[in-house]
Design a protein around this motif. Structure first.
Motif, PDB file in Angstrom:
ATOM      1  N   ILE A 392       0.891  -1.319  -0.145  1.00  0.00           N
ATOM      2  CA  ILE A 392      -0.054   0.096   0.005  1.00  0.00           C
ATOM      3  C   ILE A 392       0.873   1.295  -0.051  1.00  0.00           C
ATOM      4  CG2 ILE A 392      -1.859   1.296   1.135  1.00  0.00           C
ATOM      5  CD1 ILE A 392      -2.738  -1.563   0.749  1.00  0.00           C
ATOM      6  N   VAL A 403      -6.606   2.758   4.667  1.00  0.00           N
ATOM      7  CA  VAL A 403      -6.590   1.719   3.709  1.00  0.00           C
ATOM      8  C   VAL A 403      -6.182   0.531   4.270  1.00  0.00           C
ATOM      9  CG1 VAL A 403      -5.522   0.724   1.609  1.00  0.00           C
ATOM     10  CG2 VAL A 403      -6.033   3.175   1.555  1.00  0.00           C
ATOM     11  N   TYR A 444      -1.250  -1.360  -4.218  1.00  0.00           N
ATOM     12  CA  TYR A 444      -2.472  -0.691  -4.362  1.00  0.00           C
ATOM     13  C   TYR A 444      -1.737   0.982  -3.984  1.00  0.00           C
ATOM     14  CZ  TYR A 444      -5.738  -3.970  -4.632  1.00  0.00           C
ATOM     15  OH  TYR A 444      -6.615  -4.937  -5.006  1.00  0.00           O
ATOM     16  N   PHE A 446      -2.924   4.943  -3.314  1.00  0.00           N
ATOM     17  CA  PHE A 446      -4.109   5.650  -2.981  1.00  0.00           C
ATOM     18  C   PHE A 446      -3.633   7.209  -3.195  1.00  0.00           C
ATOM     19  CE2 PHE A 446      -7.314   7.528   0.161  1.00  0.00           C
ATOM     20  CZ  PHE A 446      -8.258   7.237  -0.523  1.00  0.00           C
ATOM     21  N   ARG A 466      -2.222  -0.724  -9.067  1.00  0.00           N
ATOM     22  CA  ARG A 466      -3.413  -0.231  -9.185  1.00  0.00           C
ATOM     23  C   ARG A 466      -3.922   1.041  -8.556  1.00  0.00           C
ATOM     24  NH1 ARG A 466      -6.256  -6.130  -8.400  1.00  0.00           N
ATOM     25  NH2 ARG A 466      -5.220  -7.129 -10.247  1.00  0.00           N
ATOM     26  N   ASN A 467      -3.840   2.106  -8.978  1.00  0.00           N
ATOM     27  CA  ASN A 467      -4.010   3.327  -8.198  1.00  0.00           C
ATOM     28  C   ASN A 467      -5.316   3.716  -8.184  1.00  0.00           C
ATOM     29  OD1 ASN A 467      -3.076   5.486  -6.963  1.00  0.00           O
ATOM     30  ND2 ASN A 467      -2.547   6.689  -8.809  1.00  0.00           N
ATOM     31  N   TYR A 468      -6.021   4.192  -6.971  1.00  0.00           N
ATOM     32  CA  TYR A 468      -7.214   4.726  -6.772  1.00  0.00           C
ATOM     33  C   TYR A 468      -7.276   5.820  -5.810  1.00  0.00           C
ATOM     34  CZ  TYR A 468      -8.960   0.196  -7.900  1.00  0.00           C
ATOM     35  OH  TYR A 468      -9.545  -0.872  -8.807  1.00  0.00           O
ATOM     36  N   ILE A 471     -11.604   4.936  -1.600  1.00  0.00           N
ATOM     37  CA  ILE A 471     -11.395   4.156  -0.853  1.00  0.00           C
ATOM     38  C   ILE A 471     -12.162   2.791  -1.188  1.00  0.00           C
ATOM     39  CG2 ILE A 471     -12.872   4.445   1.411  1.00  0.00           C
ATOM     40  CD1 ILE A 471      -9.966   4.077   2.677  1.00  0.00           C
ATOM     41  N   GLU A 473     -13.539   2.040  -3.821  1.00  0.00           N
ATOM     42  CA  GLU A 473     -13.294   1.532  -5.111  1.00  0.00           C
ATOM     43  C   GLU A 473     -12.232   0.323  -4.965  1.00  0.00           C
ATOM     44  OE1 GLU A 473     -12.996   4.295  -7.824  1.00  0.00           O
ATOM     45  OE2 GLU A 473     -15.281   4.794  -7.872  1.00  0.00           O
ATOM     46  N   LEU A 474     -11.158   0.779  -4.163  1.00  0.00           N
ATOM     47  CA  LEU A 474      -9.857  -0.054  -3.697  1.00  0.00           C
ATOM     48  C   LEU A 474     -10.375  -1.071  -3.108  1.00  0.00           C
ATOM     49  CD1 LEU A 474      -6.506   1.455  -2.338  1.00  0.00           C
ATOM     50  CD2 LEU A 474      -7.580  -0.581  -1.550  1.00  0.00           C
ATOM     51  N   ASP A 477     -11.930  -3.470  -5.462  1.00  0.00           N
ATOM     52  CA  ASP A 477     -10.917  -4.351  -6.131  1.00  0.00           C
ATOM     53  C   ASP A 477     -10.157  -5.364  -5.223  1.00  0.00           C
ATOM     54  OD1 ASP A 477      -8.773  -3.256  -8.661  1.00  0.00           O
ATOM     55  OD2 ASP A 477      -8.360  -4.812  -7.150  1.00  0.00           O
ATOM     56  N   ALA A 478      -9.855  -5.276  -4.036  1.00  0.00           N
ATOM     57  CA  ALA A 478      -9.245  -6.120  -3.291  1.00  0.00           C
ATOM     58  C   ALA A 478     -10.242  -7.306  -3.159  1.00  0.00           C
ATOM     59  CB  ALA A 478      -8.623  -5.670  -1.905  1.00  0.00           C
TER      60      ALA A 478
END
Ligand code: GDP
Length: 591
Positions: A392, A403, A444, A446, A466-468, A471, A473-474, A477-478
């Motif tokens: 992260i 996160v 990830y 953020f 993967r950039n978000y 939160i 959405e992250l 995704d996870a």
């Protein structure tokens, strides 16, 4: 060899395998062997927390051994909680929550512009985590948060800082999952709820329906005799924002929100990051006492002397009263988001308190090494070694903490474990990419940058970044990534039942029989369980279905027909037996 006397082992936070073995009078290898049986690969220096040690002692059936918790200095030992007679009224602290796109940001922005920007500091461009505005000559503190999970994280850190939660619900969309989350959060945090029914300027806006929707979820509008204030607004056009602020102040009055000021200053860390030339820049919310420049403060294991203090507009401030958000410099390192801070009398005390807190934290982290829930999980999933690894990177410490904490809260139902390889503040670096090489690892970001050379490096090495910015959405995704890694599960669904009325031919691997479908339907490809009286006698597969000597797709309830069954094992079906049909398919597991 039975000992008769009870043996008491005191554990302060955690105990090493070595120490526990000695205390139990066992050899280290015997204890490690026992741990291994429980699915824990432990080394001699591994720390076990209290609950894990208890479980092991239970497993070993050591009835004459008792564990006791030994108290250690806790981080919160210095904080004032009870109010004195001298406590004074303070501004309410308000958080705005709601489903994504329902207008939280627009509302916070409109309020900020309406009440402050127009008149004073023209352009607040930086992201601010908290601000205050004046309404009717009284202050209201608003908190902006990266997401509900951030609140969950704050709550985990043991603090309640919101007095009032304004739940924003779009009048054209109604109650949605995050609305429900917000309601639950507010109730859990014991905060008062005010609902802002937003977007009333929209064509599809339906205020009564939105209220009914909310009532269904336990929020009864005042208009209907309930106790929840609901204000229809348009965050975009600015309708009714004054009314909303009136309601916030009214709620604050009813709650009689107070704080002591004649005590050492205390509060919470709400954001922290490093800035070139300034060092640590920390946003604090004062909850008690008055914070002044020059004072010494401790937050967790970090201490400092307040060098500069500013209000949310960046204007210097000498003194901050309860409910005031301020930005300070002077902490020696970055304190953690959600940590409590407290003023102490001098540098020596500050250093000592920080050290004590650090020790308490260290024993907490150490005990987190193997916790009882890890143990239970390992016991339940001894043969399941699926792991999803994440790295992260976030823009500020607050978002990294949120996160990480939120990821840890994803319920993986023991199907997979989520391993946080590393986490930190700043852009994604080469080192992160190297660390991510290997199976099932994702980086990830953020709100960070991913420099082009890093994008190339990651592409070359097959590492996923993967950039978000949001939160949820992250987290989604996870969760989805973890679901992808799960094995399929077999799902059976009942479809119908048949009563056998005739058996035409019985072979070793096939039976042709006729009967009446009592419920549901049957078609080729389905499976069936055959019952004689109530006893299950075997399983069959439907090869083909016939009706009046013609092959058909299916037979439904009330119809009579013939079926060719395929058998795995020899089976005798008799008249009067019943066959319960079902479908069987492989489905992706969900978390
Ligand atoms: P958030 O995800 O809850 O922070 O939602 P935003 O504040 O970003 O708003 C989502 C969208 O709804 C944006 O396009 C806003 O312009 C729009 N919006 C927000 N409030 C209103 C409103 O009162 N009326 C209308 N018509 N649109 C709004």
């Amino acid at each position: 060899m039975a000992e008769t006397q009870e043996k008491i082992i005191q554990i302060a936070g955690s105990i090493t395998v070595d120490e526990l073995a000695e205390a139990l009078g066992l050899s280290v290898t015997a204890l490690i062997g026992e741990l291994f049986k429980q699915g824990i690969m432990a080394t001699i220096n591994q720390r076990l927390d209290f609950d894990t040690a208890s479980l092991i002692i239970d497993e070993l059936k050591l009835e004459n051994v008792r564990l006791e918790r030994k108290n250690t200095a806790t981080k919160t030992s210095n904080f004032h909680r009870e109010l004195s007679e001298k406590a004074v009224l303070r501004p309410p602290v308000v958080a705005v929550m709601g489903h994504v796109d329902h207008g939280k940001t627009t509302l916070l922005d409109s309020l900020l512009h309406k009440k402050t920007v127009e008149g004073e500091a023209g352009g607040i461009t930086q992201h601010i985590s908290a601000y205050q505005l004046k309404h009717d000559e009284r202050l209201i503190t608003f908190l902006d948060t990266p997401g509900h999970e951030a609140f969950a994280a704050i709550r985990q850190h043991g603090a309640m800082l919101t007095d009032i939660v304004v739940i924003v619900v779009a009048a054209d969309d109604g109650v949605k999952p995050q609305t429900i989350e917000a309601i639950k959060f507010a109730q859990g945090a014991n905060a008062k709820i005010i609902v802002a029914i937003n977007k009333i300027d929209r064509e599809g806006a339906d205020i009564p329906r939105t209220m009914a929707d909310l009532a269904q979820h336990g929020l009864q509008p005042e208009e209907w005799g309930g106790d929840v204030t609901m204000v229809p607004i348009s965050a975009k056009r600015g309708d009714n924002l004054d009314k909303l602020l009136d309601m916030i102040l009214l709620t604050a009055d009813i709650e009689e929100l107070k704080a002591d000021v004649e005590i050492p200053a205390e509060g919470l860390v709400i954001e922290s990051h490093m800035e070139i030339g300034k060092g640590s820049v920390v946003n604090l919310l004062v909850t008690g006492g008055e914070l002044k420049t020059g004072e010494f403060v401790v937050a967790g294991s970090v201490y400092g002397k307040i060098r500069t203090m500013m209000d949310f507009r960046g204007k210097p401030k000498g003194k901050a009263a309860p409910s005031t958000p301020v930005t300070v410099t002077g902490f020696k390192e970055l304190p953690n988001f959600g940590d409590r801070f407290i003023e102490v009398k001098d540098e020596k005390t500050a250093r000592k308190q920080a050290l004590l807190n650090a020790q308490a934290e260290a024993s907490e982290t150490a005990s987190a090494n193997v916790t009882s829930s890890d143990l239970l999980r390992m016991m339940n999933t001894a043969d399941n070694s699926k792991v999803f690894n994440v790295i992260i990177k976030g823009d500020v410490l607050g978002s990294v903490t949120s996160v990480v904490d939120s990821l840890k809260m994803i319920d993986t139902k023991g199907e997979i474990s989520l391993n946080i390889v590393s986490s930190g503040v700043g852009d994604v670096t080469e080192n992160d990419v190297y660390m991510a090489e290997g199976d099932n690892t994702v980086i990830y970001g953020f709100n960070v940058n991913i420099p082009t050379n890093i994008v190339k490096l990651a592409a070359r090495d097959g590492v996923e970044i993967r950039n978000y910015r949001v939160i949820y959405e992250l987290l989604d995704d996870a969760k989805q990534s973890m679901e992808q890694l799960l094995d399929d599960e077999v799902v059976e669904e009942e479809t119908g039942e048949m009563k056998i009325k005739g058996v035409f031919r019985t072979e070793r691997t096939a039976i042709i029989a006729g009967g009446e479908v009592l419920t549901g339907r049957v078609n080729a490809g389905m499976f069936g369980r055959v019952y004689h009286e109530k006893e299950l006698i075997g399983e069959v597969e439907v090869d083909s279905v016939q009706k009046e000597k013609m092959q058909v797709n299916e037979l439904v309830a009330g119809e009579t027909g013939g079926i060719a069954f395929k058998l795995e094992k020899r089976l005798v079906i008799e008249i009067g037996d019943r066959v319960k049909f079902f479908t069987r398919e492989l489905r992706k597991k969900k978390l």
